[in-house]
Design an enzyme around this catalytic site. Structure first.
Site, PDB file in Angstrom:
ATOM      1  N   LYS A   3      -4.683  90.750  14.880  1.00 49.32           N
ATOM      2  CA  LYS A   3      -4.178  91.005  13.532  1.00 49.32           C
ATOM      3  C   LYS A   3      -5.306  90.776  12.522  1.00 49.32           C
ATOM      4  CE  LYS A   3       0.492  90.520  13.063  1.00 49.32           C
ATOM      5  NZ  LYS A   3       1.186  91.553  13.843  1.00 49.32           N
TER       6      LYS A   3
HETATM    7  C1  LIG Z   1       2.092  92.362  14.513  1.00 46.59           C
HETATM    8  C2  LIG Z   1       1.904  93.726  15.030  1.00 46.59           C
HETATM    9  C3  LIG Z   1       2.667  94.254  16.078  1.00 46.59           C
HETATM   10  C4  LIG Z   1       3.788  93.475  16.711  1.00 46.59           C
HETATM   11  O1  LIG Z   1       3.324  92.280  17.281  1.00 46.59           O
HETATM   12  P1  LIG Z   1       4.308  91.037  17.428  1.00 46.59           P
HETATM   13  O2  LIG Z   1       3.493  89.992  18.072  1.00 46.59           O
HETATM   14  O3  LIG Z   1       5.419  91.467  18.276  1.00 46.59           O
HETATM   15  O4  LIG Z   1       4.752  90.693  16.048  1.00 46.59           O
HETATM   16  C5  LIG Z   1       2.376  95.511  16.532  1.00 46.59           C
HETATM   17  N1  LIG Z   1       1.405  96.262  15.971  1.00 46.59           N
HETATM   18  C6  LIG Z   1       0.646  95.801  14.957  1.00 46.59           C
HETATM   19  C7  LIG Z   1      -0.426  96.653  14.389  1.00 46.59           C
HETATM   20  C8  LIG Z   1       0.883  94.529  14.441  1.00 46.59           C
HETATM   21  O5  LIG Z   1       0.153  94.078  13.425  1.00 46.59           O
END
Ligand SMILES: *Cc1c(COP(=O)(O)O)cnc(C)c1O
Length: 307
Positions: A159
């Site tokens: 992220k």
């Molecule tokens: C946060 C996110 C997800 C989902 O991830 P989780 O861990 O399930 O919240 C999927 N794709 C992107 C680009 C994200 O930022």
């Protein structure tokens, strides 16, 4: 509750919302270096308790994200769990909540381009966010004309804040064209994910999802859904997915912390299956909601209690 909580958490301590300021000029390039997490806390079914979903996994990923962008985050997973609980208690949170920790480049501007002198700073805030599970939410999606970032351009699996322009452009395009969501293909034309959520499809009774080398984020909800489906006796296949498979799927849904489970009932004007939310999606949705609300002892280990 006021429009914002009383406290947020910053660099190891609770600070009053009003006191959490930085100089305006720290924006600019400083923001490019940041990584974050999106975490949810849910009230228990009786409304008395509050649990954070898979908090250790999220904090481990925050550490992984920091590491990959060479930000020296000094807190352990246990420290970060403790800070989160401390913050939620300080603000006396008793509702479904979205928690947002951000690790960014601190210190001097002059040091920002040399990874050997980077300093990590961190803050954490939260806001109310009611679950949409079991409310019948369904989206119409388009396959985006934008390509998902690939692993040697930007690190899609973490992220990393600067990644998000990619999904934002895809979302803008989808919304302006009258859709609710976008689905991004990778550079080879294979299905990757939606902006901020992973994609799953059901075909011939199997749950199929792009693998972790398809330019997807290493999603904790995706991992949870894979576990739940497997436990329900559904075969799960992680593999490359073609665009045209989407159109022929019996069910398609998105999953992620923000998306929870969101049914996709139409893609590029193809009705998916019956054009209504399918049975597997709906079963997983109910199961997930019961887990979030602390009603399912089998998955209680996924919850960190705040109260
Ligand atoms: C946060 C996110 C997800 C989902 O991830 P989780 O861990 O399930 O919240 C999927 N794709 C992107 C680009 C994200 O930022």
């Amino acid at each position: 509750m006021t429009a914002h909580p009383e406290y947020l958490w910053r660099n190891g301590e609770l600070v009053k919302w009003e006191d959490a300021t930085i100089h305006l000029t720290d924006l600019a390039w400083g923001a490019v270096g940041a990584v974050f997490e999106g975490i949810r806390a849910y009230t228990t079914a009786d409304g008395q308790g509050l649990n954070v979903f898979r908090l250790p996994e999220h904090m481990q990923r925050l550490r992984d994200s920091s590491r990959l962008v060479r930000l020296p985050l000094s807190y352990s997973v246990d420290d970060l769990i403790g800070f989160t609980i401390e913050l939620l208690r300080a603000n006396n949170v008793h509702e479904d909540t979205y928690i947002f920790p951000l690790v960014h480049i601190g210190g001097d501007h002059a040091q920002r381009n040399d990874p050997r002198s980077l300093v990590a700073a961190m803050y954490m805030r939260h806001n109310p966010s009611v679950t949409h599970l079991c409310t019948g939410l369904a989206h119409h999606a388009r396959v985006s004309s934008w390509t998902r970032i690939s692993d040697n351009v930007m690190p899609p699996r973490i992220k990393n804040i600067s990644n998000y322009r990619n999904g934002q452009l895809a979302n803008y395009e989808a919304k302006l064209d009258g859709y609710d969501s976008a689905i991004l293909l990778g550079p080879q034309g294979k299905v990757s994910e939606a902006p901020g959520a992973c994609l799953m499809m059901v075909r011939h009774g199997k749950l199929i999802t792009p693998d972790t080398t398809s330019g997807i984020l290493d999603s904790i909800t995706r991992n949870a859904v894979i576990t739940l489906a497997t436990d329900l006796g559904i075969e799960v296949v992680e593999r490359t997915v073609d665009r045209t498979e989407l159109y022929l799927a019996d069910e398609v849904f998105l999953c992620g912390t923000a998306a929870e489970i969101t049914s996709i009932t139409q893609i590029d004007h193809f009705a998916i299956g019956s054009g209504e939310m399918g049975p597997v999606t709906s079963q997983l949705e109910s199961l997930l909601l019961s887990i979030f609300r602390g009603e399912n002892a089998d998955y209680a280990h996924w919850l960190t209690p705040v109260y």
